[in-house]
Design a protein around this motif. Structure first.
Motif, PDB file in Angstrom:
ATOM      1  N   ILE A   7       0.876  -1.160   0.000  1.00  0.00           N
ATOM      2  CA  ILE A   7       0.000   0.000   0.000  1.00  0.00           C
ATOM      3  C   ILE A   7       0.921   1.219   0.000  1.00  0.00           C
ATOM      4  O   ILE A   7       2.021   1.145   0.505  1.00  0.00           O
ATOM      5  N   SER A   8       0.471   2.303  -0.565  1.00  0.00           N
ATOM      6  CA  SER A   8       1.312   3.497  -0.573  1.00  0.00           C
ATOM      7  C   SER A   8       1.337   4.113   0.825  1.00  0.00           C
ATOM      8  O   SER A   8       0.477   3.829   1.662  1.00  0.00           O
ATOM      9  N   THR A   9       2.315   4.965   1.058  1.00  0.00           N
ATOM     10  CA  THR A   9       2.433   5.583   2.379  1.00  0.00           C
ATOM     11  C   THR A   9       1.234   6.485   2.673  1.00  0.00           C
ATOM     12  O   THR A   9       0.758   6.564   3.785  1.00  0.00           O
ATOM     13  N   TYR A  10       0.783   7.182   1.650  1.00  0.00           N
ATOM     14  CA  TYR A  10      -0.380   8.054   1.813  1.00  0.00           C
ATOM     15  C   TYR A  10      -1.466   7.666   0.827  1.00  0.00           C
ATOM     16  O   TYR A  10      -1.184   7.285  -0.313  1.00  0.00           O
ATOM     17  N   PHE A  11      -2.682   7.779   1.277  1.00  0.00           N
ATOM     18  CA  PHE A  11      -3.821   7.649   0.376  1.00  0.00           C
ATOM     19  C   PHE A  11      -4.823   8.722   0.788  1.00  0.00           C
ATOM     20  O   PHE A  11      -5.352   8.699   1.900  1.00  0.00           O
ATOM     21  N   ASN A  12      -5.024   9.688  -0.074  1.00  0.00           N
ATOM     22  CA  ASN A  12      -5.867  10.833   0.274  1.00  0.00           C
ATOM     23  C   ASN A  12      -7.222  10.722  -0.401  1.00  0.00           C
ATOM     24  O   ASN A  12      -7.305  10.364  -1.576  1.00  0.00           O
ATOM     25  N   MET A  13      -8.262  11.014   0.354  1.00  0.00           N
ATOM     26  CA  MET A  13      -9.598  11.069  -0.231  1.00  0.00           C
ATOM     27  C   MET A  13     -10.119  12.480  -0.014  1.00  0.00           C
ATOM     28  O   MET A  13     -10.356  12.891   1.123  1.00  0.00           O
ATOM     29  N   ILE A  14     -10.284  13.197  -1.099  1.00  0.00           N
ATOM     30  CA  ILE A  14     -10.630  14.610  -1.009  1.00  0.00           C
ATOM     31  C   ILE A  14     -12.092  14.768  -1.378  1.00  0.00           C
ATOM     32  O   ILE A  14     -12.505  14.391  -2.475  1.00  0.00           O
ATOM     33  N   SER A  15     -12.857  15.296  -0.445  1.00  0.00           N
ATOM     34  CA  SER A  15     -14.288  15.388  -0.741  1.00  0.00           C
ATOM     35  C   SER A  15     -14.837  16.790  -0.521  1.00  0.00           C
ATOM     36  O   SER A  15     -16.002  16.954  -0.190  1.00  0.00           O
ATOM     37  N   GLY A  16     -13.981  17.778  -0.725  1.00  0.00           N
ATOM     38  CA  GLY A  16     -14.521  19.132  -0.680  1.00  0.00           C
ATOM     39  C   GLY A  16     -13.600  20.107   0.016  1.00  0.00           C
ATOM     40  O   GLY A  16     -12.603  19.705   0.622  1.00  0.00           O
ATOM     41  N   PRO A  17     -13.902  21.382  -0.074  1.00  0.00           N
ATOM     42  CA  PRO A  17     -13.101  22.398   0.603  1.00  0.00           C
ATOM     43  C   PRO A  17     -13.346  22.365   2.112  1.00  0.00           C
ATOM     44  O   PRO A  17     -14.233  21.650   2.586  1.00  0.00           O
ATOM     45  N   ARG A  18     -12.593  23.130   2.816  1.00  0.00           N
ATOM     46  CA  ARG A  18     -12.731  23.245   4.273  1.00  0.00           C
ATOM     47  C   ARG A  18     -14.165  23.652   4.631  1.00  0.00           C
ATOM     48  O   ARG A  18     -14.730  24.557   4.014  1.00  0.00           O
ATOM     49  N   LYS A  19     -14.725  22.984   5.602  1.00  0.00           N
ATOM     50  CA  LYS A  19     -16.084  23.337   6.030  1.00  0.00           C
ATOM     51  C   LYS A  19     -15.985  24.356   7.161  1.00  0.00           C
ATOM     52  O   LYS A  19     -14.928  24.483   7.790  1.00  0.00           O
ATOM     53  N   PRO A  20     -17.085  25.085   7.408  1.00  0.00           N
ATOM     54  CA  PRO A  20     -17.012  26.188   8.374  1.00  0.00           C
ATOM     55  C   PRO A  20     -16.394  25.794   9.722  1.00  0.00           C
ATOM     56  O   PRO A  20     -15.614  26.539  10.277  1.00  0.00           O
ATOM     57  N   HIS A  21     -16.683  24.616  10.215  1.00  0.00           N
ATOM     58  CA  HIS A  21     -16.171  24.252  11.537  1.00  0.00           C
ATOM     59  C   HIS A  21     -14.776  23.639  11.479  1.00  0.00           C
ATOM     60  O   HIS A  21     -14.196  23.304  12.501  1.00  0.00           O
ATOM     61  N   GLU A  22     -14.230  23.466  10.268  1.00  0.00           N
ATOM     62  CA  GLU A  22     -12.936  22.788  10.155  1.00  0.00           C
ATOM     63  C   GLU A  22     -11.777  23.773  10.257  1.00  0.00           C
ATOM     64  O   GLU A  22     -11.884  24.919   9.854  1.00  0.00           O
TER      65      GLU A  22
END
Ligand code: SF4
Lengths: 264, 476
Positions: free
Chosen positions: B272-287
């Motif tokens: 498996i790769s060292t990183y696996f990113n799942m991107i599902s949108g921009p920063r949300k207000p509380h993030e």
């Protein structure tokens, strides 16, 4: 083991499709293959009208021309006998590519499919249909086996070749590095990209020689033409009178090993 | 279909570039060593031939299933991305893609774009376009960074700097990175690169990345990487722009794990790769972190041409693992730059003609012995040799109406076709064949000793004095 070998059903008759390369450049290999089959008690029929499987045009991007030549071969084998081909890549062409080649011609496609099922590469036939066990009558000898790429990948010929050589009691089979790598022949590739093809055959011959084997054997005369052609060229360049890497078709080698009073 | 103007024909000069590498024993040895290493690592990942076989079949089915629904999936992807707050842009050509990305940069008055590894950004030559627009584009993948410092292009789709030795990299860093002393200690070199890049992640206005899988049903962009730079690019700068080809889509999240596993195991021999990113949108207000804006650019660049033909469509199954080049005896001899295309090796030969047209790539398909090593290792079972034969046909046949490919007939030479017609006329006729081969065996001594390219490294071919059919007759 195939069904036929298991049930002990040995065909009494087979067709022999020599291929154009064997017919013109390695006739001895063809004759040895036929002799070997006959000695195993099989009647071998050589249809006089045979020419070439059509592969050169097919792989060069001229399928129409390949189709014309292939269509001629389709008619040569009327009886339901196995068709033995002493070349893995031509056998692969007839077995795997004929049905695709005639995809738009229903009548010929049916013929091609029926033929495809009967095509056997020579070593595959010896091992998987005849269950042939060679009795080695030769002296100690080390050989190295080269298997053509399509024979290996489409037909599994490296396994049957290895099995036959392994069955010879006094023969050691050397292992070369990068065994499964292409020798660089590739039909018109060797003409269109001579620099790359040349580098590939150079490396292949080096690997084969590095094993110290006395000779190279192969079930494909196309590769042999390339490998032996380069080895001989190198010998000339370096002023050797004796070939540094002699070689032959596996049928010739097997025949000699199993004949009385055989040498190497 | 795109109409990108041709400014560079990779076909031209290919043989010369290949020869230069073939004649260099040092490069030959170093490519051989690198490819052996990668092949061994992959083989160790697939000890069970049966498991590999069924995994490849699964991979093939997943890719074909998704390509079969591609138009619908693209619509679904766009909807779900939009719902997640990701802006979707469509680009037919590299120029359009560059214009979109630079437009986003300009809207944010961006001065620096930091890039994760993206072959599609290489395909559109984004760095070039960005620099022309006065925007800095900095590669942050170590291999890409090295290649960029050297003013070169990647020579491998997974290992961009595989053609470079550590000594060359040491010299490069010493010369190009201010304040760096010469060291060929690999760890030290990596630390130097990291130090430079870390600062840039914080300064950058735009983070650019590729995409390995875009999931339609969830509107998720998946990114596979090993260095963590991909995660930095997609989280640290205020704006994240992702770019990918339209084929990189899967319908369901459950399609991802098998493809991911095939990808990392085939590519680098990693479980498996060292990183696996799942991107599902921009920063949300509380993030607290993440970009404020996320964009996806979907590029066609000839892919729809491949898509339109059942056989050529298989080209789009590719998950860009690079295994085909690692196992290719031609790539191993000549390396990636000789190809002259963004994507080198077997995958490059089958995909580039759709991007650049056959006019620019006609002879590339001939640079293969059709040994089949590529097709044998391809984790999604792309029949590469079969596609190469198809490309040869498209290129060498006489130009005709409604061709399946741009530049069909580009390699057409009437005399070559005439030779093959003549060949077929002889070989389809038993009597002509018998005559021709009889003449060949009788007059073998007439065969020239110089047989062109064949005899540059081989002795001349000579028919045997007797054909097999003659020997059989004599034997009776
Ligand atoms: S063609 Fe197959 S082997 Fe080559 S990069 Fe694509 S998925 Fe990997």
């Amino acid at each position: 083991m195939s069904e036929q070998a298991k049930t002990g059903q040995r065909p009494a008759d087979v067709y022999f499709f020599a291929t154009c390369v064997v017919d013109q450049f390695f006739p001895g290999a063809g004759l040895d293959a036929i002799t070997l089959l006959e000695r195993a008690g099989i009647r071998v029929h050589f249809p006089e009208e045979q020419t070439c499987c059509g592969q050169p045009a097919y792989t060069s991007g001229f399928p129409d021309e390949a189709r014309k030549v292939a269509a001629q071969q389709l008619t040569l084998f009327p009886n339901d006998w196995p068709v033995i081909v002493p070349s893995g890549s031509c056998a692969g062409m007839m077995k795997h590519h004929y049905p695709t080649l005639f995809a738009n011609d229903p009548a010929r496609k049916a013929q091609a499919e029926a033929l495809s099922a009967r095509i056997h590469e020579f070593t595959d036939f010896l091992v998987n249909v005849l269950g042939w066990q060679p009795e080695d009558k030769g002296g100690e000898c080390t050989v190295v086996l080269h298997t053509s790429c399509s024979a290996r990948r489409e037909m599994g010929v490296h396994l049957t070749g290895r099995k036959l050589l392994g069955d010879l009691a006094h023969v050691t089979v050397a292992q070369q590095d990068h065994e499964s790598e292409c020798c660089g022949f590739g039909g018109t590739f060797s003409i269109k990209q001579p620099e790359i093809s040349g580098a590939m055959v150079e490396d292949k011959v080096k690997s084969l020689k590095a094993t110290g084997a006395e000779r190279v054997v192969s079930a494909d005369c196309g590769c042999l033409m390339n490998i032996l052609g380069h080895a001989a060229w190198k010998d000339r360049q370096e002023g050797r009178a004796q070939p540094s890497l002699p070689g032959e078709h596996i049928a010739s080698f097997l025949l000699r090993r199993t004949e009385e009073r055989s040498g190497k | 279909m795109n109409a990108q103007p041709i400014h560079f024909k990779p076909s031209e000069g290919f043989r010369g570039r290949a020869k230069a590498v073939v004649d260099n024993p040092f490069l030959r040895q170093s490519f051989r060593g690198a490819m052996d290493f990668l092949m061994t690592k992959r083989a160790a990942q697939f000890p069970d031939a049966e498991e590999l076989d069924s995994l490849r079949t699964l991979g093939e089915h997943i890719r074909q299933y998704n390509l079969g629904k591609l138009p619908d999936l693209l619509v679904q992807l766009e909807e779900n991305l939009a719902r997640n707050g990701i802006h979707v842009h469509w680009a037919e050509t590299p120029d359009e893609a560059n214009a979109i990305i630079l437009g986003i940069c300009q809207k944010h008055s961006a001065k620096l774009m930091v890039k994760g590894k993206s072959m599609v950004s290489e395909e559109i030559e984004l760095n070039h376009a960005a620099e022309a627009a006065g925007i800095g584009a900095l590669e942050s993948d170590m291999g890409e960074y090295i290649v960029q410092l050297a003013g070169e292009k990647p020579s491998h789709i997974i290992m961009p700097a595989i053609h470079k030795t550590k000594e060359e990299i040491a010299t490069l860093f010493h010369e190009k990175v201010p304040g760096v002393d010469y060291t060929d200690n690999v760890d030290a070199l990596i630390q130097i690169g990291r130090r430079v890049l870390r600062q840039k992640f914080l300064e950058a206005d735009i983070g650019l990345s590729g995409v390995n899988f875009a999931v339609a049903e969830t509107g998720t962009l998946c990114l596979v990487e090993n260095e963590g730079n991909g995660r930095m690019c997609t989280t640290a700068p205020p704006v994240h722009v992702a770019i990918t080809g339209i084929e990189k889509i899967v319908e369901k999240l459950e399609h991802v794990p098998p493809l991911l596993s095939l990808l990392t195991r085939s590519a680098t021999g990693q479980n498996i790769s060292t990183y696996f990113n799942m991107i599902s949108g921009p920063r949300k207000p509380h993030e607290k972190d993440g970009p404020q804006e996320v964009h996806l650019v979907l590029l066609d660049n000839g892919r729809s041409q491949a898509y339109a033909d059942d056989q050529l469509r298989k080209t789009l199954q590719c998950i860009r693992c690079g295994a085909c080049m690692n196992h290719c005896p031609v790539y191993t001899r000549i390396g990636g730059h000789a190809y002259g295309t963004t994507y080198p090796g077997p995958i490059g030969k089958i995909i580039s003609p759709h991007m650049l047209g056959l006019e620019a790539t006609a002879t590339m398909a001939t640079a293969s012995s059709l040994c089949g090593a590529c097709g044998e290792v391809c984790p999604v079972r792309i029949p590469i040799p079969e596609l190469l034969m198809r490309l040869r046909e498209e290129s060498f046949s006489a130009p005709h109406e409604n061709p399946a490919m741009r530049g069909q007939g580009a390699g057409y030479k009437p005399w070559v076709t005439a030779i093959w017609r003549g060949w077929a006329a002889v070989y389809r006729s038993p009597s002509l064949y018998r005559l021709a081969t009889w003449l060949g065996s009788r007059f073998a001594w007439l065969m020239p000793s110089n047989q062109g390219p064949w005899t540059t490294v081989r002795v001349p071919l000579k028919p045997a004095p007797k054909r097999l059919r003659d020997m059989l007759k004599e034997r009776g």
